[in-house]
Design a protein around this motif. Structure first.
Motif, PDB file in Angstrom:
ATOM      1  N   ASP A 239      -8.247  -6.916  -0.508  1.00 57.34           N
ATOM      2  CA  ASP A 239      -7.056  -7.112  -1.338  1.00 57.34           C
ATOM      3  C   ASP A 239      -7.251  -6.534  -2.741  1.00 57.34           C
ATOM      4  N   ILE A 240      -8.457  -6.728  -3.310  1.00 51.79           N
ATOM      5  CA  ILE A 240      -8.724  -6.184  -4.653  1.00 51.79           C
ATOM      6  C   ILE A 240      -8.730  -4.660  -4.622  1.00 51.79           C
ATOM      7  N   SER A 241      -9.406  -4.095  -3.613  1.00 52.13           N
ATOM      8  CA  SER A 241      -9.471  -2.636  -3.482  1.00 52.13           C
ATOM      9  C   SER A 241      -8.079  -2.033  -3.324  1.00 52.13           C
ATOM     10  N   ALA A 242      -7.287  -2.629  -2.415  1.00 55.33           N
ATOM     11  CA  ALA A 242      -5.929  -2.121  -2.174  1.00 55.33           C
ATOM     12  C   ALA A 242      -5.036  -2.331  -3.392  1.00 55.33           C
ATOM     13  N   GLY A 243      -5.156  -3.491  -4.039  1.00 61.15           N
ATOM     14  CA  GLY A 243      -4.342  -3.785  -5.211  1.00 61.15           C
ATOM     15  C   GLY A 243      -4.596  -2.820  -6.344  1.00 61.15           C
ATOM     16  N   LEU A 244      -5.869  -2.522  -6.597  1.00 60.46           N
ATOM     17  CA  LEU A 244      -6.219  -1.570  -7.655  1.00 60.46           C
ATOM     18  C   LEU A 244      -5.718  -0.167  -7.322  1.00 60.46           C
ATOM     19  N   THR A 245      -5.915   0.245  -6.054  1.00 56.73           N
ATOM     20  CA  THR A 245      -5.507   1.597  -5.636  1.00 56.73           C
ATOM     21  C   THR A 245      -3.999   1.784  -5.768  1.00 56.73           C
ATOM     22  N   VAL A 246      -3.228   0.834  -5.215  1.00 61.27           N
ATOM     23  CA  VAL A 246      -1.768   0.952  -5.249  1.00 61.27           C
ATOM     24  C   VAL A 246      -1.249   0.783  -6.676  1.00 61.27           C
ATOM     25  N   GLY A 247      -1.866  -0.111  -7.450  1.00 59.07           N
ATOM     26  CA  GLY A 247      -1.449  -0.304  -8.836  1.00 59.07           C
ATOM     27  C   GLY A 247      -1.601   0.969  -9.647  1.00 59.07           C
TER      28      GLY A 247
ATOM     29  N   GLY B  11      -7.283  -1.555   2.757  1.00 65.36           N
ATOM     30  CA  GLY B  11      -7.821  -2.839   3.207  1.00 65.36           C
ATOM     31  C   GLY B  11      -7.040  -4.074   2.839  1.00 65.36           C
ATOM     32  N   ALA B  12      -5.766  -3.934   2.450  1.00 69.52           N
ATOM     33  CA  ALA B  12      -4.950  -5.096   2.087  1.00 69.52           C
ATOM     34  C   ALA B  12      -4.809  -6.042   3.279  1.00 69.52           C
ATOM     35  N   LYS B  13      -5.059  -7.320   3.044  1.00 69.69           N
ATOM     36  CA  LYS B  13      -4.940  -8.326   4.095  1.00 69.69           C
ATOM     37  C   LYS B  13      -3.767  -9.275   3.859  1.00 69.69           C
ATOM     38  N   THR B  14      -3.420  -9.495   2.572  1.00 67.43           N
ATOM     39  CA  THR B  14      -2.357 -10.443   2.228  1.00 67.43           C
ATOM     40  C   THR B  14      -1.573  -9.943   1.016  1.00 67.43           C
TER      41      THR B  14
ATOM     42  N   PRO C 275      -2.840 -21.026   2.506  1.00 65.38           N
ATOM     43  CA  PRO C 275      -3.789 -22.115   2.837  1.00 65.38           C
ATOM     44  C   PRO C 275      -4.954 -21.650   3.706  1.00 65.38           C
ATOM     45  N   GLY C 276      -4.732 -20.607   4.507  1.00 59.89           N
ATOM     46  CA  GLY C 276      -5.804 -20.113   5.369  1.00 59.89           C
ATOM     47  C   GLY C 276      -6.494 -18.876   4.822  1.00 59.89           C
ATOM     48  N   TYR C 277      -6.343 -18.630   3.527  1.00 60.44           N
ATOM     49  CA  TYR C 277      -6.934 -17.425   2.921  1.00 60.44           C
ATOM     50  C   TYR C 277      -8.461 -17.486   2.992  1.00 60.44           C
ATOM     51  N   LYS C 278      -9.056 -16.373   3.443  1.00 57.32           N
ATOM     52  CA  LYS C 278     -10.503 -16.307   3.612  1.00 57.32           C
ATOM     53  C   LYS C 278     -11.148 -15.472   2.507  1.00 57.32           C
ATOM     54  N   LYS C 279     -12.356 -15.832   2.164  1.00 54.85           N
ATOM     55  CA  LYS C 279     -13.082 -15.106   1.128  1.00 54.85           C
ATOM     56  C   LYS C 279     -13.293 -13.642   1.519  1.00 54.85           C
ATOM     57  N   SER C 280     -13.393 -13.409   2.834  1.00 55.70           N
ATOM     58  CA  SER C 280     -13.620 -12.037   3.321  1.00 55.70           C
ATOM     59  C   SER C 280     -12.429 -11.124   3.056  1.00 55.70           C
ATOM     60  N   TYR C 281     -11.228 -11.719   2.838  1.00 55.19           N
ATOM     61  CA  TYR C 281     -10.031 -10.917   2.564  1.00 55.19           C
ATOM     62  C   TYR C 281     -10.063 -10.332   1.143  1.00 55.19           C
ATOM     63  N   LEU C 282     -10.790 -10.984   0.235  1.00 51.59           N
ATOM     64  CA  LEU C 282     -10.660 -10.697  -1.189  1.00 51.59           C
ATOM     65  C   LEU C 282     -11.036  -9.260  -1.545  1.00 51.59           C
TER      66      LEU C 282
ATOM     67  N   ALA D 147      -0.624  -7.128  -3.525  1.00 50.13           N
ATOM     68  CA  ALA D 147       0.577  -6.780  -4.299  1.00 50.13           C
ATOM     69  C   ALA D 147       0.546  -7.428  -5.674  1.00 50.13           C
ATOM     70  N   ILE D 148       0.061  -8.658  -5.750  1.00 53.08           N
ATOM     71  CA  ILE D 148      -0.019  -9.351  -7.043  1.00 53.08           C
ATOM     72  C   ILE D 148      -1.007  -8.632  -7.967  1.00 53.08           C
ATOM     73  N   ILE D 149      -2.117  -8.162  -7.416  1.00 47.71           N
ATOM     74  CA  ILE D 149      -3.096  -7.399  -8.204  1.00 47.71           C
ATOM     75  C   ILE D 149      -2.474  -6.083  -8.686  1.00 47.71           C
ATOM     76  N   SER D 150      -1.697  -5.417  -7.820  1.00 46.59           N
ATOM     77  CA  SER D 150      -1.004  -4.183  -8.219  1.00 46.59           C
ATOM     78  C   SER D 150      -0.070  -4.448  -9.392  1.00 46.59           C
TER      79      SER D 150
END
Length: 593
Positions: A37-45, A336-339, A27-34, A343-346
Motif C-alpha cells: 500500500d505504501i509503495s503503490a500510494g507513493l507511486t500513484v501520488g 502492490g496496492a491491497k486496500t 478490521p481485517g487489515y494485515k501488516k503484510s499489506y502495508l 489511495a489515502i497515501i496518494s
C-alpha cells in the motif's frame, strides 16, 4: 433473552458496512499489506502531480485544480468504494467533456468558468448518487464495447490534438471537431516556436524510452523535473516558452459551489453524459482489476454511490469532475496496492505537494504537460479491436466507425449518444428477426439439431415439423415468427400432421405474441395439424397457464423435452407420470400431475 440494544447496533453496523466498505476490509487489515500500500500510494501520488496538472489544462482550468481534484475524491472513494485498487481523480476523458460542455456556454470569464466546472462535479455526483441509491448500475450495460471503443479512440485523438497549441507554442482556437481543430492548427503553423516544439518532442521521446525500459518508472515525473531544471537553467521563458507560473500554495478551502440557476438547465446534458461516462470508465477498469483478486467483489450500485459522493464532497473543496483512471489504477495494482490505504497515501502526497512544493513547478513548461497528455491519451486508441470486428462482426464494426466519426466531426456528447441509440436500434433489429431453425433427429440418437448444419446425419419425417425459436416472443417479432412458421409449413407439404415448437430459448411471451399463438394453434387445429410445445422453461410455462394459452394448446401437448414430444407423435407413446408432473409445473401449481 434478546439483547435489543446489541441487536440494533449489529443492524446499524451491517447497514454502514454496505455503504462504507472500509468497515469490511479495515478490521481485517494485515501488516503484510502495508508495504504494498505504501509503495503503490507513493507511486500513484507522484504520478498524480504532473498528470493532475496536465488534465486540468485539458479541462481549461488552472493547473492547481488538477491537484485539488486528486485530493479529497481519493479519500472519499477509499472509504466508500468496493474496489481496493481503483485510483480516483482527474482523467483525460472527463476533462475533455468538461471543456467541450462548458466551452459551448456563454460564460463571462475564467472565474465563472471555474465555478461552473466545480458545480458540474456537484451536479454529476448528485446524479450518480441518485442512480446508485435506486440501483441503476445496469444502465452502463447500454454502452456496448464497439461504442466505447469508437468513442474512446476518437476522444483520445481530440484530446491529443487539443494540446497542439502547447506543443507548437501557438495560439490555436479550441474546437472539439477534429477537422476544425486541424484547420485552425494549419493557420498558425508558420508561427511555431521551435524551442517549445523541441521541448515537447524531447519529452515525448524520453517518456517512451523510459516506459520501454521499465513501465513502473514514473516517466511523467522525470520529464517534469528535467523540464523545470532546463527552463530554469536556460531562461527559456524569455524565448517564448510558456510556463505554468505561480501555482497557489495551500490546501483547497471549503466552499459550496453556487451558479445562476438559469444556467443549470444548460448543464443537464453534459452532467448526465459525464455521470454515465465516468461510471463506465470506473466500473470497466475496476472489474478488470477485480479479476486478479479473489478477496473482494465490485458492486456496481455501490460504485455509483461512492463515485457520486467523491464528486459531491470533492466539489465542496474545489474539485472538478473525477472518476477512476485506467493508467493510474493499473500502476496502483502493479505497485502492490491491497486496500484503500494506498489511495489515502496518494492523497497525502498530493496534499504535501500543495502545502510545500508548488513553488517548484513555477518553471514547468506547458509543452511538457502537453507531452504527458499526448503520450497518455494516444495509448487509448484501439486499432486491434476494430480490425477484429471488421473480420468477424461487420454490423458492430459499422457501429464503432459511426461512433468514431461522429465523435470526431460533430461532437463528443453527440458521438456517445448516437452510438448508444444505434446500438439499441441494432438490438431491437436483431430481436425482431432472431434465429429460427428447423430441427431433425440425429440418426441413432435422441439429439435434435439444425437440419442445415447436420444435413447428412438427420432423420426428417414428412409428417412432423420441429422448429426452434431462439429468442423471446414479443410484439416486435411475433409476425416474423408467424411468417417463418407458415413458410416451413408450406415447404413440408400436405403430409404434415404435427408441429413441435422447441421453446428452450423462449424466456418470455408477451400478450401480443400470446394472442398470435392462440390464433395460430386454433387455425392449425381446424386444418387437422397438431401443435406441441417442448422444453418450455418455468417462466414460460407460467405465461402459458396464466394467459390461457394452455386451454387452446391442451395440457397433453406440453412436453419436457423435444425427444419426448417426437416419441409421442412417432410411436404414440404416452407421457409417464413424472413427465406429466414436470411439463405442467408452474408457480401456482407446483405439483400438478
Amino acid at each position: 433473552m434478546i439483547d435489543i440494544p446489541l441487536l440494533l447496533v449489529q443492524i446499524i453496523y451491517s447497514m454502514l458496512k454496505q455503504y462504507f466498505p472500509v468497515l469490511q476490509w479495515l478490521p481485517g487489515y494485515k501488516k503484510s499489506y502495508l508495504s504494498g500500500d505504501i509503495s503503490a500510494g507513493l507511486t500513484v501520488g507522484i504520478m498524480l502531480i504532473p498528470q493532475g496538472m496536465a488534465y486540468a489544462m485539458i479541462a481549461g482550468l488552472p493547473p492547481a485544480f488538477g491537484l485539488y481534484a486528486a485530493l479529497i475524491p481519493q479519500i472519499i472513494y477509499a472509504i466508500m468504494g468496493t474496489s481496493r485498487q481503483l485510483s480516483v481523480g482527474p482523467v483525460a476523458m472527463d476533462s475533455l467533456l468538461v471543456a467541450s460542455g462548458l466551452g459551448a456556454l456563454a460564460l463571462s470569464g475564467i472565474e465563472e468558468y471555474i465555478t461552473m466546472a466545480i458545480f458540474l462535479a456537484l451536479f454529476m455526483g448528485s446524479i450518480q448518487l441518485v442512480l446508485g441509491m435506486f440501483r441503476m448500475g445496469f444502465l452502463v450495460n447500454f454502452l456496448s464495447k464497439p461504442v466505447i471503443s469508437g468513442f474512446t479512440s476518437a476522444a483520445a485523438i481530440i484530446i491529443g490534438l487539443s494540446q497542439l497549441k502547447h506543443l507548437l507554442g501557438t495560439e490555436i482556437e479550441r474546437s472539439n471537431q477534429v477537422h476544425i481543430l486541424l484547420q485552425n492548427a494549419f493557420k498558425t503553423i508558420d508561427q511555431t516556436n521551435l524551442y517549445v516544439l523541441t521541448i515537447g518532442i524531447t519529452a515525448i521521446i524520453l517518456m517512451k524510452v523510459i516506459k520501454k525500459i521499465n513501465n513502473r518508472i514514473p516517466a511523467a515525473l522525470i520529464v517534469v523535473i528535467f523540464g523545470v531544471i532546463g527552463v530554469y537553467a536556460t531562461g527559456a521563458q524569455e524565448l517564448g516558452v510558456k510556463i505554468v507560473g505561480a501555482v497557489p500554495r495551500g490546501l483547497p478551502s471549503f466552499d459550496i459551489p453556487s451558479v445562476d440557476y438559469a444556467k443549470v438547465s444548460e448543464l443537464v446534458p453534459i452532467a448526465l453524459t459525464l455521470a454515465l461516462i465516468a461510471f463506465m470508465e470506473a466500473i470497466s477498469v475496476a472489474k478488470a482489476v477485480e479479476e486478479k483478486h479473489s478477496d473482494y467483489e465490485v458492486n456496481a450500485n455501490q460504485e455509483l454511490i461512492a463515485l457520486g459522493a467523491s464528486n459531491i464532497i470533492g466539489s465542496l473543496f474545489q474539485a472538478y469532475p473525477t472518476t477512476g483512471g485506467f493508467s493510474r489504477t493499473a500502476v496502483n495494482d502493479q505497485a502492490g496496492a491491497k486496500t484503500g490505504v494506498a489511495a489515502i497515501i496518494s492523497a497525502i502526497i498530493v496534499g504535501l505537494t500543495l502545502l510545500f512544493l508548488t513553488p517548484l513547478f513555477y518553471y514547468l513548461p506547458n509543452a511538457v504537460l502537453a507531452a504527458i497528455i499526448m503520450v497518455a491519451v494516444f495509448g487509448l486508441i484501439d486499432v486491434k479491436y476494430p480490425i477484429q470486428l471488421f473480420k468477424n462482426r461487420r454490423d458492430e464494426f459499422i457501429l464503432l466507425i459511426i461512433t468514431f466519426v461522429v465523435t470526431l466531426t460533430v461532437g463528443i456528447k453527440e458521438g456517445i449518444l448516437l452510438g448508444v441509440l444505434i446500438s439499441l436500434l441494432l438490438l431491437v433489429y436483431r430481436t425482431s428477426k432472431p434465429h429460427i431453425a428447423v430441427l431433425g433427429k440425429i440418426k441413432g440418437t435422441n439429439y435434435f439439431k439444425n437440419i442445415n448444419r447436420f444435413s447428412t446425419d438427420i432423420e426428417i419425417p414428412k409428417n412432423i415439423l420441429i422448429i426452434r425459436f431462439d429468442a423471446q416472443l414479443y410484439f416486435g417479432n411475433k409476425d416474423f415468427f408467424k411468417k417463418e412458421l407458415h413458410k416451413h409449413i408450406e415447404q413440408q407439404g400436405n403430409e404434415l400432421e404435427t408441429i413441435i415448437l422447441n421453446a428452450e430459448a423462449i424466456n418470455y411471451i408477451d400478450s401480443s405474441a400470446v394472442h398470435m399463438l392462440k390464433q395460430t394453434v386454433q387455425d392449425l387445429k381446424n386444418k387437422g395439424v397438431q401443435f406441441l410445445i417442448a422444453g418450455a422453461i418455468g417462466p414460460t410455462r407460467d405465461i402459458l397457464f396464466s394467459s390461457g394459452l394452455i386451454d387452446v394448446l391442451g395440457k397433453e401437448n406440453l412436453f419436457v423435452r423435444t425427444y419426448e414430444a417426437y416419441d409421442h407423435c412417432h410411436n404414440s407413446n404416452a407421457k409417464t407420470p413424472i413427465q406429466k408432473k414436470i411439463s405442467l409445473q408452474t408457480k401456482k401449481s407446483p405439483y400438478v400431475t
